[in-house]
Design a protein around this motif. Structure first.
Motif, PDB file in Angstrom:
ATOM      1  N   HIS A 252       1.738  19.114  -1.483  1.00  0.00           N
ATOM      2  CA  HIS A 252       1.119  20.433  -1.353  1.00  0.00           C
ATOM      3  C   HIS A 252       0.951  20.793   0.114  1.00  0.00           C
ATOM      4  O   HIS A 252       0.656  19.940   0.957  1.00  0.00           O
ATOM      5  N   ASP A 253       1.113  22.085   0.408  1.00  0.00           N
ATOM      6  CA  ASP A 253       0.918  22.576   1.765  1.00  0.00           C
ATOM      7  C   ASP A 253      -0.524  22.991   2.023  1.00  0.00           C
ATOM      8  O   ASP A 253      -0.949  23.087   3.174  1.00  0.00           O
ATOM      9  N   PHE A 254      -1.273  23.291   0.936  1.00  0.00           N
ATOM     10  CA  PHE A 254      -2.652  23.736   1.077  1.00  0.00           C
ATOM     11  C   PHE A 254      -3.530  22.954   0.097  1.00  0.00           C
ATOM     12  O   PHE A 254      -3.093  21.971  -0.490  1.00  0.00           O
ATOM     13  N   SER A 255      -4.736  23.401  -0.073  1.00  0.00           N
ATOM     14  CA  SER A 255      -5.721  22.683  -0.875  1.00  0.00           C
ATOM     15  C   SER A 255      -5.261  22.476  -2.315  1.00  0.00           C
ATOM     16  O   SER A 255      -4.659  23.359  -2.920  1.00  0.00           O
ATOM     17  N   VAL A 256      -5.557  21.294  -2.843  1.00  0.00           N
ATOM     18  CA  VAL A 256      -5.313  21.003  -4.258  1.00  0.00           C
ATOM     19  C   VAL A 256      -6.516  21.486  -5.051  1.00  0.00           C
ATOM     20  O   VAL A 256      -7.656  21.103  -4.769  1.00  0.00           O
ATOM     21  N   ALA A 257      -6.270  22.332  -6.039  1.00  0.00           N
ATOM     22  CA  ALA A 257      -7.356  22.949  -6.800  1.00  0.00           C
ATOM     23  C   ALA A 257      -7.698  22.179  -8.069  1.00  0.00           C
ATOM     24  O   ALA A 257      -8.854  22.145  -8.487  1.00  0.00           O
ATOM     25  N   THR A 258      -6.693  21.547  -8.696  1.00  0.00           N
ATOM     26  CA  THR A 258      -6.904  20.896  -9.981  1.00  0.00           C
ATOM     27  C   THR A 258      -6.055  19.636 -10.071  1.00  0.00           C
ATOM     28  O   THR A 258      -4.928  19.600  -9.580  1.00  0.00           O
TER      29      THR A 258
END
Length: 208
Positions: free
Chosen positions: A13-19
């Motif tokens: 992932h390039d940004f925050s992992v949400a789930t």
């Protein structure tokens, strides 16, 4: 399998992992991030073994009881459209190993005003699942003919859904929302059974 530079750049992932959702029996976890990527990981090796493209900004993911299907629900997709997508796990892994993009085997549209926030399969089910939405709507779905088919909409919450959990046994789910309430639902009858209000001191109300 030797991976190309293009494929290597697509990992993670390039940004925050949400789930993140763990498989119950297999050593795997599937993650979604605000970068619009859904990735499947091998917990033993730490390697990414599949990627689900074109999901939009995925708000929720769930894994079926037989671990053969992943459901993704997008918050914002192409042209600001949201959708529920169905993915075959074995096919996604094979496609990724071959350097080819995975393709969902079914999808269903979600109205813009009902942006998806949570999804879960009913306990022990590989065909029936439930979605919770920003509008407070709770929907029941069934996979039929390789497509997600909505079977019922249920309304009780006055604000957006934050969580949907399957209660062991398969016939009930619980939803939590921004209105401070938790509602237990009978999925067979598609109606609420009991409501718990976190703003009150007593344990809960039975719903007639």
């Amino acid at each position: 399998v030797e991976r190309s530079k293009t494929q290597a750049l697509a990992e993670g992932h390039d940004f925050s992992v949400a789930t993140a959702v763990f498989f119950k029996r297999s050593p795997r976890v599937v993650t979604s991030g605000i970068d619009g990527r859904v990735c499947l990981w091998d917990l033993n090796t730490g390697a990414q073994i599949a990627r689900l493209p074109g999901t939009g900004i995925t708000a929720a993911i769930a894994v079926s009881a037989d671990e053969q299907t992943i459901v993704t629900g997008s918050d914002i997709g192409a042209d600001d459209r949201q959708q529920v997508q169905l993915w075959n796990v074995a096919e996604a892994i094979a496609k990724y190993s071959a350097g080819a993009p995975a393709v969902p085997f079914g999808s269903g549209a979600i109205e813009k005003e009902h942006r998806l926030r949570a999804v879960t399969f009913l306990d022990g089910s590989s065909t029936d699942f439930c979605t919770g939405h920003q509008s407070g709507l709770v929907s029941l779905w069934k996979i039929a003919g390789n497509k997600p088919v909505k079977s019922a909409d249920m309304v009780r919450h006055t604000k957006g859904i934050l969580a949907v959990v399957a209660i062991p046994g398969g016939s009930q789910i619980a939803t939590g929302a921004l209105d401070g309430t938790v509602v237990v639902w009978d999925t067979a009858a598609a109606k609420p059974l009991r409501s718990f209000d976190h703003n009150k001191a007593y344990p809960g109300d039975f719903i007639e």
